[in-house]
Scaffold this motif. Structure first.
Motif, PDB file in Angstrom:
ATOM      1  N   GLY A 194       5.011  26.082  -1.550  1.00 51.45           N
ATOM      2  CA  GLY A 194       4.485  25.584  -2.807  1.00 51.45           C
ATOM      3  C   GLY A 194       5.622  24.509  -3.523  1.00 51.45           C
ATOM      4  N   GLN A 195       6.695  24.890  -3.405  1.00 50.45           N
ATOM      5  CA  GLN A 195       7.915  23.915  -3.692  1.00 50.45           C
ATOM      6  C   GLN A 195       7.959  22.653  -3.071  1.00 50.45           C
ATOM      7  N   GLN A 196       7.693  22.794  -1.810  1.00 55.26           N
ATOM      8  CA  GLN A 196       7.993  21.783  -0.744  1.00 55.26           C
ATOM      9  C   GLN A 196       6.770  20.907  -0.971  1.00 55.26           C
ATOM     10  N   ARG A 197       5.518  21.497  -1.182  1.00 53.35           N
ATOM     11  CA  ARG A 197       4.472  20.652  -1.291  1.00 53.35           C
ATOM     12  C   ARG A 197       4.247  19.736  -2.822  1.00 53.35           C
ATOM     13  N   THR A 198       4.831  20.472  -3.615  1.00 53.27           N
ATOM     14  CA  THR A 198       5.104  19.998  -4.887  1.00 53.27           C
ATOM     15  C   THR A 198       5.873  18.733  -4.841  1.00 53.27           C
ATOM     16  N   ALA A 199       7.054  19.165  -4.457  1.00 56.29           N
ATOM     17  CA  ALA A 199       8.226  17.833  -4.304  1.00 56.29           C
ATOM     18  C   ALA A 199       7.617  16.954  -3.387  1.00 56.29           C
ATOM     19  N   ALA A 200       6.772  16.990  -2.175  1.00 57.73           N
ATOM     20  CA  ALA A 200       6.184  15.790  -1.649  1.00 57.73           C
ATOM     21  C   ALA A 200       5.193  14.950  -2.334  1.00 57.73           C
TER      22      ALA A 200
ATOM     23  N   LEU B 270      -5.552   7.557   0.137  1.00 53.18           N
ATOM     24  CA  LEU B 270      -5.588   8.978   0.031  1.00 53.18           C
ATOM     25  C   LEU B 270      -6.425   9.473   1.062  1.00 53.18           C
ATOM     26  N   ASP B 271      -5.778  10.025   2.233  1.00 49.29           N
ATOM     27  CA  ASP B 271      -6.506  10.531   3.358  1.00 49.29           C
ATOM     28  C   ASP B 271      -6.654  11.963   3.288  1.00 49.29           C
ATOM     29  N   ASP B 272      -7.837  12.322   2.890  1.00 53.10           N
ATOM     30  CA  ASP B 272      -8.342  13.782   2.853  1.00 53.10           C
ATOM     31  C   ASP B 272      -7.363  14.526   2.492  1.00 53.10           C
ATOM     32  N   VAL B 273      -6.545  14.358   1.270  1.00 56.47           N
ATOM     33  CA  VAL B 273      -5.383  14.833   0.706  1.00 56.47           C
ATOM     34  C   VAL B 273      -5.816  15.787  -0.354  1.00 56.47           C
ATOM     35  N   LEU B 274      -6.709  15.644  -0.871  1.00 50.35           N
ATOM     36  CA  LEU B 274      -7.257  16.398  -2.167  1.00 50.35           C
ATOM     37  C   LEU B 274      -7.761  17.875  -1.994  1.00 50.35           C
ATOM     38  N   SER B 275      -8.019  17.879  -0.699  1.00 49.31           N
ATOM     39  CA  SER B 275      -8.600  19.360  -0.275  1.00 49.31           C
ATOM     40  C   SER B 275      -7.401  20.131  -0.033  1.00 49.31           C
ATOM     41  N   GLU B 276      -6.279  19.594   0.282  1.00 44.55           N
ATOM     42  CA  GLU B 276      -4.966  20.435   0.603  1.00 44.55           C
ATOM     43  C   GLU B 276      -4.248  20.708  -0.759  1.00 44.55           C
ATOM     44  N   LEU B 277      -4.551  20.013  -1.907  1.00 46.74           N
ATOM     45  CA  LEU B 277      -3.998  20.442  -3.076  1.00 46.74           C
ATOM     46  C   LEU B 277      -4.952  21.462  -3.936  1.00 46.74           C
ATOM     47  N   ASP B 278      -4.047  22.014  -4.871  1.00 49.24           N
ATOM     48  CA  ASP B 278      -4.507  23.215  -5.869  1.00 49.24           C
ATOM     49  C   ASP B 278      -5.212  22.202  -6.870  1.00 49.24           C
ATOM     50  N   SER B 279      -6.019  23.063  -7.765  1.00 54.12           N
ATOM     51  CA  SER B 279      -6.712  22.308  -8.914  1.00 54.12           C
ATOM     52  C   SER B 279      -5.679  21.384  -9.935  1.00 54.12           C
ATOM     53  N   ASN B 280      -4.644  22.016 -10.055  1.00 53.12           N
ATOM     54  CA  ASN B 280      -3.496  21.314 -10.917  1.00 53.12           C
ATOM     55  C   ASN B 280      -2.968  20.151 -10.130  1.00 53.12           C
ATOM     56  N   ARG B 281      -2.458  20.281  -8.933  1.00 50.82           N
ATOM     57  CA  ARG B 281      -2.149  19.288  -8.484  1.00 50.82           C
ATOM     58  C   ARG B 281      -3.205  17.913  -8.177  1.00 50.82           C
TER      59      ARG B 281
ATOM     60  N   VAL C 102       0.881  -1.242  -0.022  1.00 51.87           N
ATOM     61  CA  VAL C 102      -0.168  -0.049  -0.023  1.00 51.87           C
ATOM     62  C   VAL C 102       0.766   1.022   0.014  1.00 51.87           C
ATOM     63  N   VAL C 103       0.347   2.439  -0.772  1.00 48.26           N
ATOM     64  CA  VAL C 103       0.946   3.495  -0.442  1.00 48.26           C
ATOM     65  C   VAL C 103      -0.055   4.523   0.260  1.00 48.26           C
ATOM     66  N   PHE C 104       0.333   5.033   1.195  1.00 53.92           N
ATOM     67  CA  PHE C 104      -0.662   5.899   2.169  1.00 53.92           C
ATOM     68  C   PHE C 104       0.102   7.437   1.920  1.00 53.92           C
ATOM     69  N   PHE C 105      -1.183   8.402   1.615  1.00 53.94           N
ATOM     70  CA  PHE C 105      -0.771   9.690   1.482  1.00 53.94           C
ATOM     71  C   PHE C 105      -1.752  10.576   2.107  1.00 53.94           C
ATOM     72  N   SER C 106      -1.240  11.404   3.180  1.00 56.30           N
ATOM     73  CA  SER C 106      -2.065  12.036   3.910  1.00 56.30           C
ATOM     74  C   SER C 106      -1.661  13.507   3.946  1.00 56.30           C
ATOM     75  N   PRO C 107      -2.286  14.515   4.564  1.00 58.00           N
ATOM     76  CA  PRO C 107      -1.929  15.927   4.512  1.00 58.00           C
ATOM     77  C   PRO C 107      -0.612  15.966   5.005  1.00 58.00           C
ATOM     78  N   GLU C 108      -0.287  15.307   6.075  1.00 58.67           N
ATOM     79  CA  GLU C 108       1.039  15.365   7.072  1.00 58.67           C
ATOM     80  C   GLU C 108       2.136  14.970   6.024  1.00 58.67           C
TER      81      GLU C 108
END
Length: 363
Positions: A276-282, A305-316, A114-120
């Protein structure tokens, strides 16, 4: 690889749960603190034997109960498996695959990736080195049983050596045993350094193209492994630092102090990058993790994906959603707005409310 269904008993806020997943995209939506993340956590425990939060078993079991059960049905290469977890507050967990008890957690790892992706995870670049080491360890332990073996032994030796350093304050004669622990630390630690170096190289081969697309072709991203000590100097450094370690009562040298740097267009974005750079790299790092699992296992992982979409802009958001076409994905969110404007196929939607899960759409 897909998860077909999940059954829970007395796990977190679930007295009982039986949920069947689609092989495509599954949405779990509802208000905060209703139990959405708990479902993802149960899947992660089934895959790795550990909580993604670092929670202990006694914290996972329902507050009013002494034990909990997780049963996961999965399909891998057209073969079905059943993984049973028996969690207890005051004893070690029991694990069985298809009804056969296993003695070591290592015998489970790799069955379900599994790959787990959260806002953290979006803060992994700007956070401290321990977060980046944890990321590497969690992924490598799924992919490499040999790494898990070495890491477990290394961590035990670190704890025992640190205890010895404290005990030496009251019993200086114990110093005679210090070299024995140092020798074992170097032996297991060197194997960890070697594997982490390869891991960084493998990720680096994948992440460049992903990050370039995410940044609109403006940025070049390189991952660099920063070992605290080289394999060649490890033994010498341990000897040199013995007096310092005795004074501080802590082990100051070894891969427990490693880090990974993220270089964008020649700049270390851990220190000098924008948010923005740090989040894009993550995000690039997580997408690279998916591709690495595919490459090494010749199979697709399950993406959580744990509630991560709300933390990303539309492009990401669009880039992430467009990247997961062939992967079973289980997404938690507080509403369905994130998906309305995306041409994105949703196969099954579940509403989660106070530990009750109701399927409302099944395409």
């Amino acid at each position: 690889m897909i998860i077909k269904s999940l059954e829970l008993a007395d796990f977190r806020n679930y007295e009982t749960l039986n949920i069947n997943f689609d092989k495509g995209t599954n949405i779990l939506y509802g208000d905060n603190a209703q139990g959405k993340t708990n479902i993802l956590e149960a899947i992660y425990v089934s895959a790795t034997t550990k909580s993604h939060k670092g929670s202990k078993d006694k914290e996972i079991v329902n507050f009013n109960k002494e034990e909990a059960h997780i049963r996961t049905y999965l399909e891998k290469e057209d073969v079905e498996y059943r993984v049973d977890m028996h969690l207890r507050k005051n004893k070690s967990k029991g694990i069985a695959i298809d009804g056969q008890k296993i003695k070591k957690a290592a015998d489970l790892l790799g069955l379900l990736n599994v790959v787990f992706f959260s806002p953290e995870d979006l803060a992994i670049i700007k956070n401290g080195p321990s977060e980046r080491r944890r990321f590497a360890d969690l992924e490598l332990c799924q992919l490499d049983n040999f790494y898990l073996y070495n890491l477990n032994h290394y961590n035990k030796i670190i704890n025992q050596r640190n205890k010895l350093l404290k005990d030496m304050y009251f019993n200086p004669g114990l110093r005679e045993t210090l070299n024995i622990w140092d020798s074992q630390l170097v032996s297991f630690g060197s194997k960890i350094i070697e594997r982490r170096e390869l891991f960084a190289k493998q990720l680096c081969e994948i992440i460049g193209d992903i990050h370039k697309k995410l940044s609109g072709g403006k940025e070049e991203l390189i991952i660099q492994y920063e070992p605290d000590v080289s394999i060649e100097d490890f033994e010498k450094k341990m000897k040199e630092n013995q007096e310092k370690d005795i004074r501080s009562k802590m082990t100051s040298t070894g891969p427990h102090r490693d880090d990974f740097s993220f270089i964008v267009n020649g700049i270390d974005i851990r220190k000098y990058g924008s948010q923005g750079q740090q989040r894009t790299a993550a995000l690039s790092l997580k997408l690279s993790e998916i591709e690495l699992v595919k490459k090494m296992t010749k199979d697709t992982p399950v993406l959580l994906l744990d509630d991560v979409l709300s933390e990303l802009d539309s492009n990401r958001q669009n880039y992430l959603l467009n990247s997961i076409g062939d992967i079973q994905t289980i997404i938690t969110c507080t509403g369905l707005d994130e998906f309305v404007n995306n041409r994105f196929e949703i196969n099954r939607i579940f509403k989660v409310n106070s530990g009750i899960v109701e399927m409302i759409t099944n395409n």
